[in-house]
Design a protein around this motif. Structure first.
Motif, mmCIF file in Angstrom:
data_model
loop_
_atom_site.group_PDB
_atom_site.id
_atom_site.type_symbol
_atom_site.label_atom_id
_atom_site.label_comp_id
_atom_site.label_asym_id
_atom_site.label_seq_id
_atom_site.Cartn_x
_atom_site.Cartn_y
_atom_site.Cartn_z
ATOM 1 N N PHE A 292 39.665 37.093 34.290
ATOM 2 C CA PHE A 292 40.306 35.826 33.943
ATOM 3 C C PHE A 292 41.560 35.562 34.777
ATOM 4 O O PHE A 292 41.878 34.403 35.065
ATOM 5 N N ILE A 293 42.264 36.597 35.166
ATOM 6 C CA ILE A 293 43.419 36.387 36.047
ATOM 7 C C ILE A 293 42.954 35.901 37.419
ATOM 8 O O ILE A 293 43.514 34.958 37.989
ATOM 9 N N ALA A 294 41.909 36.527 37.969
ATOM 10 C CA ALA A 294 41.381 36.081 39.261
ATOM 11 C C ALA A 294 40.834 34.664 39.161
ATOM 12 O O ALA A 294 41.003 33.845 40.073
ATOM 13 N N GLU A 295 40.178 34.355 38.049
ATOM 14 C CA GLU A 295 39.639 33.011 37.859
ATOM 15 C C GLU A 295 40.764 31.978 37.793
ATOM 16 O O GLU A 295 40.650 30.871 38.345
ATOM 17 N N ALA A 296 41.858 32.338 37.114
ATOM 18 C CA ALA A 296 42.999 31.415 37.045
ATOM 19 C C ALA A 296 43.602 31.169 38.422
ATOM 20 O O ALA A 296 43.964 30.031 38.769
ATOM 21 N N TYR A 297 43.695 32.231 39.240
ATOM 22 C CA TYR A 297 44.197 32.036 40.601
ATOM 23 C C TYR A 297 43.234 31.185 41.417
ATOM 24 O O TYR A 297 43.658 30.360 42.239
ATOM 25 N N GLY A 298 41.915 31.394 41.222
ATOM 26 C CA GLY A 298 40.937 30.584 41.933
ATOM 27 C C GLY A 298 41.049 29.111 41.572
ATOM 28 O O GLY A 298 40.765 28.237 42.395
ATOM 29 N N ALA A 299 41.455 28.809 40.325
ATOM 30 C CA ALA A 299 41.658 27.432 39.879
ATOM 31 C C ALA A 299 43.079 26.946 40.140
ATOM 32 O O ALA A 299 43.473 25.878 39.640
ATOM 33 N N ASP A 300 43.869 27.732 40.906
ATOM 34 C CA ASP A 300 45.241 27.376 41.278
ATOM 35 C C ASP A 300 46.136 27.216 40.044
ATOM 36 O O ASP A 300 46.889 26.249 39.919
ATOM 37 N N GLY B 85 36.143 50.673 48.182
ATOM 38 C CA GLY B 85 36.730 49.425 48.668
ATOM 39 C C GLY B 85 35.976 48.214 48.165
ATOM 40 O O GLY B 85 36.569 47.251 47.653
ATOM 41 N N LEU B 86 34.644 48.247 48.287
ATOM 42 C CA LEU B 86 33.832 47.135 47.813
ATOM 43 C C LEU B 86 33.896 47.011 46.300
ATOM 44 O O LEU B 86 34.034 45.914 45.757
ATOM 45 N N THR B 87 33.818 48.131 45.585
ATOM 46 C CA THR B 87 33.832 48.099 44.125
ATOM 47 C C THR B 87 35.137 47.534 43.588
ATOM 48 O O THR B 87 35.155 46.729 42.650
ATOM 49 N N THR B 88 36.256 47.929 44.188
ATOM 50 C CA THR B 88 37.561 47.493 43.704
ATOM 51 C C THR B 88 37.789 46.003 43.938
ATOM 52 O O THR B 88 38.379 45.319 43.103
ATOM 53 N N THR B 89 37.313 45.492 45.060
ATOM 54 C CA THR B 89 37.594 44.102 45.412
ATOM 55 C C THR B 89 36.506 43.135 44.970
ATOM 56 O O THR B 89 36.729 41.929 44.945
ATOM 57 N N LEU B 90 35.317 43.643 44.599
ATOM 58 C CA LEU B 90 34.193 42.752 44.327
ATOM 59 C C LEU B 90 34.456 41.823 43.157
ATOM 60 O O LEU B 90 34.255 40.606 43.269
ATOM 61 N N LEU B 91 34.893 42.366 42.000
ATOM 62 C CA LEU B 91 35.066 41.529 40.816
ATOM 63 C C LEU B 91 36.084 40.416 41.027
ATOM 64 O O LEU B 91 35.790 39.246 40.749
ATOM 65 N N PRO B 92 37.306 40.700 41.526
ATOM 66 C CA PRO B 92 38.239 39.589 41.720
ATOM 67 C C PRO B 92 37.761 38.554 42.720
ATOM 68 O O PRO B 92 37.944 37.346 42.507
ATOM 69 N N TYR B 93 37.117 38.974 43.818
ATOM 70 C CA TYR B 93 36.651 38.004 44.807
ATOM 71 C C TYR B 93 35.476 37.190 44.277
ATOM 72 O O TYR B 93 35.372 35.989 44.513
ATOM 73 N N MET B 94 34.581 37.829 43.531
ATOM 74 C CA MET B 94 33.465 37.087 42.953
ATOM 75 C C MET B 94 33.968 36.113 41.890
ATOM 76 O O MET B 94 33.472 34.983 41.774
ATOM 77 N N ALA B 95 34.954 36.547 41.093
ATOM 78 C CA ALA B 95 35.521 35.663 40.069
ATOM 79 C C ALA B 95 36.218 34.466 40.700
ATOM 80 O O ALA B 95 36.105 33.335 40.224
#
Length: 510
Positions: free
Chosen positions: A65-73, A271-281
């Motif tokens: 949800f934090i990554a999603e909020a950043y994606g929505a600015d 590297g992929l596992t750590t970054t995948l969820l925030p980038y996909m979100a």
């Protein structure tokens, strides 16, 4: 390239952490011997399980949800979410630790005979410190800031290595090493907090939009159940039954298998596992389901290639590597390690499936998958482990994980069939089998204690070029590889010429 930078940052720190952690694990195993190391492994496993209970859904939900909020600015919303989840975790830890002390008072664990009170206190300290650290890491990942976890893991690893060295010098026992574990958890938390204040945005009390708040509440409830199910089926049944029906030595062997497997998975894929969820979100927050599906497809492709390397190299190198590191006293652990490494590699694609289900709010599917896998795990565990001990635990682990892979594949093909490039994956599977056979043969005919190195070299020498020849990598992959090699100086120029040679047949292929 921004994603690659984050992956590189996390990967480098994890490689250092893994090297230190593996060295520490071997050191402790040699210092304590199989029986006491099994008791230490049981204690660390219990700490991990209590940490999962303390954080339940909080880490996954915070990153999403934090990554999603950043994606929505909406960075201010992300800050409000962080504050809310940190407050929930405080109460969660308090409840878990209270239940833990009550359980210890009733059960009186035989593994801690003579040290029940001090070990219980040390376990509680380690659990609270590590659980809080994990939530802060999840929040910083949601902000796409990976520096705090990288700094904390490396520094705390060095400190723990020094403490283990001192304990070994003074012939410390089980209580000493459990104390060092608790100190390392506190150190990890402290350093991460200092780094978080420097790199990340602070928490703020405030309102979360009603629609997101409702989604987050539902996500927390479903994910809390899901995480507890996952915790129960992730070696919990095996360790519990081994500890009950076998002995601490079998627990230690199974723990070594888990340690080496986790290390191999993190070494190749962290590297992929750590970054995948925030980038996909973030992709989901920007462009919706279709963009998340595209990320799923790309991540699955990379996970499959990585998993086949873990499986092949694990099978080829395990016998020589374990004997060299742990000594002949731990030779009986080799079959368990080989099986868990191979299965961990083949199951690596479930990480991308799980991330997609989290991002697209399909937690119900994850819940059904985990419930089915847990039932299978319990049935196999009680059927096999009391009769066959360590072998039964290995068979239980294998049956559960293969069933889980089949169920995951069934569910994801219903909602995102384009996310699984099955044809390409099967071609690479054939390459992996051929490379594994070549590596095993070379290791068998090579004399000496380091034959596993020549076997590993043979595996890589067959696997990597053949992966290009079967057209597993796309034109976008080649462009990305070219961008990376441009930044590596003279080594990069050589690598770029090799890529050009490999790309030639691929480009001409029909």
């Amino acid at each position: 390239m921004a994603a690659l930078r984050s992956m590189a940052l996390v990967s480098v720190s994890t490689y250092v952490e893994y090297a230190l952690g593996l060295f520490i694990s071997v050191w402790i195993a040699r210092a304590l011997g199989p029986a006491d190391f099994g008791r230490y492994a049981f204690t660390v496993w219990l700490c991990g399980w209590l940490m999962v209970c303390s954080n339940h859904a909080l880490t996954t939900s915070s990153t999403k949800f934090i990554a999603e909020a950043y994606g929505a600015d909406q960075p201010e919303v992300a800050s409000h979410i962080s504050q809310r989840l940190m407050r929930i975790q405080l109460w969660s830890c308090a409840v878990v630790i209270a239940l833990f002390f009550a359980g210890v008072a009733i059960v009186q664990p035989q593994e801690w005979a003579g040290f029940i009170v001090p070990i219980s206190v040390l376990v509680a300290i380690g659990v609270v410190a590590k659980a809080n650290y994990s939530l802060l890491v999840a929040i910083s990942k949601g902000q796409e800031r990976f520096e705090p976890v990288s700094i904390a893991t490396v520094i705390s690893g060095v400190i723990m290595l020094a403490l283990v060295g001192l304990a070994t010098w003074f012939r410390g026992g089980l209580l000493t090493f459990v104390g060092i574990f608790a100190i390392s958890c506190l150190t990890l938390n402290l350093i991460n907090r200092l780094a978080y204040r420097h790199y990340c945005l602070p928490f703020e009390v405030g309102a979360v939009p009603a629609e997101m708040s409702m989604r987050m509440t539902r996500h927390l409830r479903l994910t809390a159940v899901l995480v507890l199910l996952i915790a129960l089926k992730t070696n919990t049944i095996e360790v519990f039954l081994l500890n009950t029906y076998a002995n601490s030595t079998a627990v230690g062997f199974f723990a070594i298998a888990g340690t080496l497997t986790r290390g191999a998975v993190e070494l190749f894929s962290v590297g992929l596992t750590t970054t995948l969820l925030p980038y996909m979100a973030r992709a989901f927050g920007q462009r919706g389901h279709s963009q998340a599906t595209r990320v799923l497809s790309e991540a699955t492709r990379f996970y499959w290639a990585t998993g086949l390397m873990i499986a092949g190299l694990g099978f080829v190198t395990t016998p020589g590597l374990v004997t060299l590191m742990y000594g002949n006293k731990y030779v009986d652990a080799i079959p368990a390690i080989e099986v868990t490494l191979v299965l961990a590699g083949l199951l690596l694609i479930t990480n991308s499936i799980a991330a997609f289900q989290v991002v697209t709010d399909r937690q119900g599917d994850r819940l059904r998958i985990s419930a089915a896998a847990l039932i299978i795990n319990v049935v196999l565990g009680f059927s096999l482990i009391p009769h066959f001990g360590l072998l039964g635990a290995v068979l239980c682990y294998a049956g559960t994980r293969l069933a889980e892979l089949a169920i995951c594949t069934f569910y994801i093909r219903r909602v995102a069939s384009a996310g699984l490039p099955v044809g390409m994956m099967m071609r690479l599977l054939v390459v992996g089998l051929v490379a594994t056979g070549a590596g095993w043969l070379v290791a068998e005919v090579t004399p000496g204690h380091f034959a596993f190195i020549t076997g590993a070299v043979a595996f890589v020498a067959v696997f990597l070029p053949a992966s290009f020849l079967v057209r597993y990598w796309s034109e976008e992959d080649f462009r990305l590889m070219g961008m990376i090699t441009d930044k590596l100086g003279p080594v990069g120029r050589v690598a770029k010429r090799v890529l050009a040679v490999l790309q030639g047949p691929v480009a001409r292929a029909p």
